[in-house]
Design a protein around this motif. Structure first.
Motif, PDB file in Angstrom:
ATOM      1  N   ALA A 117       0.794  -1.101   0.057  1.00 14.92           N
ATOM      2  CA  ALA A 117      -0.047  -0.063  -0.023  1.00 14.92           C
ATOM      3  C   ALA A 117       0.786   1.250   0.027  1.00 14.92           C
ATOM      4  CB  ALA A 117      -1.004  -0.048   1.042  1.00 14.92           C
ATOM      5  N   ILE A 118       2.137   1.363   0.816  1.00 12.79           N
ATOM      6  CA  ILE A 118       3.017   2.400   0.852  1.00 12.79           C
ATOM      7  C   ILE A 118       3.713   2.559  -0.698  1.00 12.79           C
ATOM      8  CG2 ILE A 118       5.074   3.224   1.835  1.00 12.79           C
ATOM      9  CD1 ILE A 118       4.315   1.746   4.424  1.00 12.79           C
ATOM     10  N   ARG A 120       2.433   1.788  -3.437  1.00  7.26           N
ATOM     11  CA  ARG A 120       1.417   2.320  -4.553  1.00  7.26           C
ATOM     12  C   ARG A 120       1.414   3.838  -4.264  1.00  7.26           C
ATOM     13  NH1 ARG A 120      -1.380  -2.448  -3.315  1.00  7.26           N
ATOM     14  NH2 ARG A 120      -2.586  -1.497  -2.000  1.00  7.26           N
ATOM     15  N   LYS A 121       1.456   4.391  -3.161  1.00  8.50           N
ATOM     16  CA  LYS A 121       1.282   5.851  -3.076  1.00  8.50           C
ATOM     17  C   LYS A 121       2.677   6.561  -3.344  1.00  8.50           C
ATOM     18  CE  LYS A 121       0.288   5.459   1.352  1.00  8.50           C
ATOM     19  NZ  LYS A 121      -0.010   5.743   2.897  1.00  8.50           N
ATOM     20  N   LEU A 122       3.895   5.821  -3.534  1.00 10.67           N
ATOM     21  CA  LEU A 122       5.132   6.286  -3.777  1.00 10.67           C
ATOM     22  C   LEU A 122       5.275   6.098  -5.148  1.00 10.67           C
ATOM     23  CD1 LEU A 122       7.256   5.195  -0.847  1.00 10.67           C
ATOM     24  CD2 LEU A 122       6.168   7.227  -0.960  1.00 10.67           C
ATOM     25  N   ARG A 123       4.533   5.504  -5.994  1.00 10.36           N
ATOM     26  CA  ARG A 123       4.807   5.117  -7.459  1.00 10.36           C
ATOM     27  C   ARG A 123       5.480   6.390  -8.191  1.00 10.36           C
ATOM     28  NH1 ARG A 123      -0.014   2.327  -9.593  1.00 10.36           N
ATOM     29  NH2 ARG A 123       0.814   0.517  -8.180  1.00 10.36           N
ATOM     30  N   LYS A 125       6.621   9.194  -7.195  1.00 12.32           N
ATOM     31  CA  LYS A 125       7.676   9.903  -6.519  1.00 12.32           C
ATOM     32  C   LYS A 125       9.065   9.766  -6.924  1.00 12.32           C
ATOM     33  CE  LYS A 125       4.825  11.187  -2.968  1.00 12.32           C
ATOM     34  NZ  LYS A 125       4.465  12.671  -2.620  1.00 12.32           N
ATOM     35  N   ARG A 130      11.350   8.686  -2.762  1.00  6.10           N
ATOM     36  CA  ARG A 130      10.714   7.360  -2.417  1.00  6.10           C
ATOM     37  C   ARG A 130      11.838   6.538  -1.005  1.00  6.10           C
ATOM     38  NH1 ARG A 130      11.347   5.357  -6.951  1.00  6.10           N
ATOM     39  NH2 ARG A 130       9.303   5.967  -7.543  1.00  6.10           N
ATOM     40  N   GLU A 133      10.598   8.292   2.011  1.00  6.76           N
ATOM     41  CA  GLU A 133       9.391   7.815   2.772  1.00  6.76           C
ATOM     42  C   GLU A 133       9.530   6.586   3.100  1.00  6.76           C
ATOM     43  OE1 GLU A 133       6.477   9.378   3.117  1.00  6.76           O
ATOM     44  OE2 GLU A 133       7.352  11.468   2.314  1.00  6.76           O
ATOM     45  N   GLN A 137       8.228   5.272   6.548  1.00 11.41           N
ATOM     46  CA  GLN A 137       6.849   4.641   6.567  1.00 11.41           C
ATOM     47  C   GLN A 137       7.107   3.004   6.597  1.00 11.41           C
ATOM     48  OE1 GLN A 137       3.527   5.852   4.208  1.00 11.41           O
ATOM     49  NE2 GLN A 137       4.859   7.566   3.525  1.00 11.41           N
TER      50      GLN A 137
END
Length: 211
Positions: A117-118, A120-123, A125, A130, A133, A137
């Motif tokens: 999930a993390i 996917r949010k950083l894709r 970046k 990345r 983060e 995270q």
């Protein structure tokens, strides 16, 4: 990225037609020229990637196959898709009514899902973003997961599906956490699994090569 899969070749000198041969794949990462190379070899011996990658220096995404161990000047990066798949197999091995109840298999899946999930949010970046983060995270989740793995190891049967999933993660831990080292790295080895899939699927349509 690197991967390998079996192929059957009927006519090779000194080898039975039923002997497994291998198609090896090497692929460049996300950043740089898109290069995909296939190399046929009659065996799965670790000497093949060592020879092919002679002179290479850097990170290499792999699965858990030990044949890649010991590559000079290479840092092996493990595959969380493989780790997650083993927890998924453990969950599916349970009776259907129990799959939605609390279990070690569900907990293992949850840890993996949080990491993905993390990602996917950083894709979109930058590698620098990345990297930062992930340390903020993902690293704390990995710390908790590693503690959980060590606690569970003594509570489950080693040869059970969940026991094998836990052993895989512990044995591969250094590789599985290597994606934290550089923001250009991936959390999985799917980049190599996709182009090698035609050989995996093709075995159902063309069982063998003549030569």
């Amino acid at each position: 990225h690197a991967d390998e899969t079996t192929v059957q070749v009927l006519r090779e000198a000194g080898r039975a037609a039923t002997t497994s041969s291998y198609m090896w794949l090497y692929r460049s990462g996300r950043y740089g020229p898109p290069i995909t190379l296939f190399e046929y070899q009659p065996t799965r011996a670790g000497e093949h990637p060592r020879r092919f990658l002679k002179g290479f220096k850097g990170y290499l995404h792999v699965d858990g196959y030990a044949g890649y161990n010991g590559l000079p000047n290479s840092v092996l990066v493990g595959c969380w898709s493989h780790a997650r798949r083993k927890s998924d197999e453990a969950l599916k091995s349970m009776p259907a009514p129990l799959r939605s109840t609390p279990s070690a298999a569900r907990d293992g899946m949850q840890f993996c899902n949080e990491l993905f999930a993390i990602e996917r949010k950083l894709r979109d970046k930058t590698p620098e973003e990345r990297y930062a983060e992930r340390l903020e995270q993902s690293a704390p989740i990995l710390d908790v997961f590693f503690k959980w793995l060590n606690e569970q190891e003594g509570l489950v049967a080693p040869k059970s599906f969940i026991g094998q999933a836990i052993s895989y993660c512990l044995n591969q831990w250094e590789k599985l956490t290597a994606f934290l080292l550089d923001g250009q790295l991936e959390i999985d080895n799917n980049r190599s699994e996709r182009p090698i899939r035609p050989f995996v699927m093709g075995r159902k349509n063309w069982p063998f090569f003549k030569h």
